[in-house]
Write an enzyme that holds these catalytic residues in place. Structure first.
Site, PDB file in Angstrom:
ATOM      1  N   ARG A   1       0.829  -1.186   0.000  1.00 57.21           N
ATOM      2  CA  ARG A   1       0.000   0.000   0.000  1.00 57.21           C
ATOM      3  C   ARG A   1       0.872   1.248   0.000  1.00 57.21           C
ATOM      4  NH1 ARG A   1      -2.153   0.508   4.651  1.00 57.21           N
ATOM      5  NH2 ARG A   1      -3.412   2.265   3.996  1.00 57.21           N
TER       6      ARG A   1
ATOM      7  N   LYS B   1       3.846  -7.344  12.192  1.00 56.39           N
ATOM      8  CA  LYS B   1       2.878  -7.505  11.089  1.00 56.39           C
ATOM      9  C   LYS B   1       2.935  -8.930  10.534  1.00 56.39           C
ATOM     10  CE  LYS B   1       1.923  -5.416   6.557  1.00 56.39           C
ATOM     11  NZ  LYS B   1       1.857  -4.155   5.841  1.00 56.39           N
TER      12      LYS B   1
ATOM     13  N   ARG C   1      -0.621   5.142  13.314  1.00 56.11           N
ATOM     14  CA  ARG C   1       0.591   4.759  14.037  1.00 56.11           C
ATOM     15  C   ARG C   1       0.235   4.383  15.453  1.00 56.11           C
ATOM     16  NH1 ARG C   1       5.332   6.129  10.908  1.00 56.11           N
ATOM     17  NH2 ARG C   1       4.611   5.136   9.035  1.00 56.11           N
TER      18      ARG C   1
HETATM   19  C1  BTN Z   1       0.812  -3.858   2.411  1.00 53.13           C
HETATM   20  O1  BTN Z   1       0.874  -4.342   3.551  1.00 53.13           O
HETATM   21  O2  BTN Z   1       1.301  -2.746   2.154  1.00 53.13           O
HETATM   22  C2  BTN Z   1       0.128  -4.657   1.348  1.00 53.13           C
HETATM   23  C3  BTN Z   1       0.973  -5.814   0.876  1.00 53.13           C
HETATM   24  C4  BTN Z   1       0.316  -6.624  -0.226  1.00 53.13           C
HETATM   25  C5  BTN Z   1       1.269  -7.634  -0.813  1.00 53.13           C
HETATM   26  C6  BTN Z   1       0.591  -8.562  -1.768  1.00 53.13           C
HETATM   27  S1  BTN Z   1       1.602  -9.944  -2.169  1.00 53.13           S
HETATM   28  C7  BTN Z   1       0.523 -10.409  -3.437  1.00 53.13           C
HETATM   29  C8  BTN Z   1       0.065  -9.138  -4.122  1.00 53.13           C
HETATM   30  N1  BTN Z   1       0.980  -8.748  -5.158  1.00 53.13           N
HETATM   31  C9  BTN Z   1       1.583  -7.598  -4.886  1.00 53.13           C
HETATM   32  O3  BTN Z   1       2.424  -7.029  -5.612  1.00 53.13           O
HETATM   33  N2  BTN Z   1       1.165  -7.126  -3.699  1.00 53.13           N
HETATM   34  C10 BTN Z   1       0.170  -7.988  -3.112  1.00 53.13           C
END
Ligand code: BTN
Length: 327
Positions: free
Chosen positions: A121, A186, A322
């Site tokens: 994100r 996380k 946060r």
């Molecule tokens: C986050 O925590 O910021 C979101 C992470 C999301 C990761 C997943 S892995 C599968 C899919 N492909 C990606 O490029 N991102 C999501």
């Protein structure tokens, strides 16, 4: 890792000894191709033991993804999904967005052992390691438009939290909008990307990354505390079974969400909310921050923050939450 390295890794995944000759025969390649495969998987960070007279083995077995195994575990629910497993890809979300635009069906799942450009994100990079992370994206089509799907990312977080709790993780909580966390860090992240008409129909590409086992290849590159499902449960995790359980739960939650929205899921979400009724600080995209008490979420998924000015709603994607600040 290249195709030969992945084939070699699959041949060694059970953790048993395999001679170079036997691997070469199984894969229909030369002994030297196997040697290069072994060299590449060792280069990628896997510990490969070589014992004279017995062959090669991995220092610990690996649960590699297998589309047939996931479908088998889903049983009759497998009819909802089309599952594709890819060794290596830039990003399952990027690829699935392209496939969605080209008309791919609802329920298409792309799961990858490795992502070379995994996305998180807010433009961040998502790091993962072969065998240690579960990374996949699910395409889900809705009759509604994006505006009516505002609570979707929270609903997806809830589906993940339910699955991870059922897998034995205790203390699972949700951090708005949709990180799944344990007190130690996380555990999982979600990236949802939409396409389609504002008024509908629309398509959501739901990308999910779960830390399955501790891996220094990931932890060393990430600047926030991470935890993983194996450490949380004390058990080895079968990633195919985990993916099957997640898809089953997602199908249930997404079906309910399409019919009734986020509202029926809200109370359960708030019970799992890591910051519910706690003092928090919200970091705004412009660098400013706002202190207040997190009062949960509204039916459309906005975060409700109580400040001196009253309770205000904040949309996901605009802000980052946060940790607790001193009262
Ligand atoms: C986050 O925590 O910021 C979101 C992470 C999301 C990761 C997943 S892995 C599968 C899919 N492909 C990606 O490029 N991102 C999501």
């Amino acid at each position: 890792m290249n195709t030969m390295a992945f084939k070699t890794l699959r041949a060694l995944a059970d953790g048993g000894f395999h001679s170079g000759e036997a691997i070469a025969q199984t894969l229909g390649v030369t002994r030297s191709a196997v040697w290069y495969g072994i060299r590449d998987i060792a280069g990628a960070g896997f510990q490969v033991e070589k014992v004279r007279g017995r062959g090669y083995r991995l220092s610990r077995p690996l649960s590699l993804l297998d589309a047939g195994a996931v479908s088998g575990l889903l049983g009759p629910q497998s009819a909802t999904f089309v599952i594709e497993v890819i060794d290596s890809i830039d990003s399952t979300n990027t690829r699935l967005m392209q496939r969605a635009a080209a008309g791919a069906p609802s329920g298409l799942v792309l799961a990858a052992e490795a992502q070379t450009a995994g996305r998180g994100r807010r433009g961040r990079t998502w790091r993962s390691a072969v065998g240690s992370t579960l990374t996949f994206s699910l395409l889900w089509r809705f009759a509604q438009g994006a505006r009516e799907l505002a609570g979707l990312s929270l609903a997806v977080g809830l589906a993940l939290a339910r699955t991870l709790r059922a897998a034995g993780a205790t203390g699972v909580a949700l951090k708005w909008p949709n990180d799944v966390v344990l007190p130690s860090g996380k555990l999982s992240g979600i990236l949802i990307e939409m396409q389609g008409d504002v008024l509908g129909p629309s398509a959501a590409v739901i990308g999910i990354g779960v830390n399955v086992c501790a891996d220094s290849r990931v932890a060393d590159q990430v600047d926030q505390p991470l935890t993983d499902l194996e450490s949380a449960t004390g058990n080895a995790v079968d990633r195919n079974a985990l993916l099957a359980r997640m898809l089953a739960e997602l199908s249930c939650v997404l079906g309910s969400f399409a019919q009734n929205g986020f509202s029926p899921l809200r109370a359960e979400w708030q019970q799992l909310h890591a910051h519910q009724d706690r003092r928090v600080r919200l970091l705004l995209p412009d660098g400013e921050s706002l202190a207040g008490i997190a009062r949960g979420v509204a039916d459309d998924g906005v975060l409700l923050l109580e400040t001196a000015a009253g309770v205000q709603g904040f949309h996901s994607g605009e802000l980052s939450l946060r940790g607790e600040i001193a009262p």
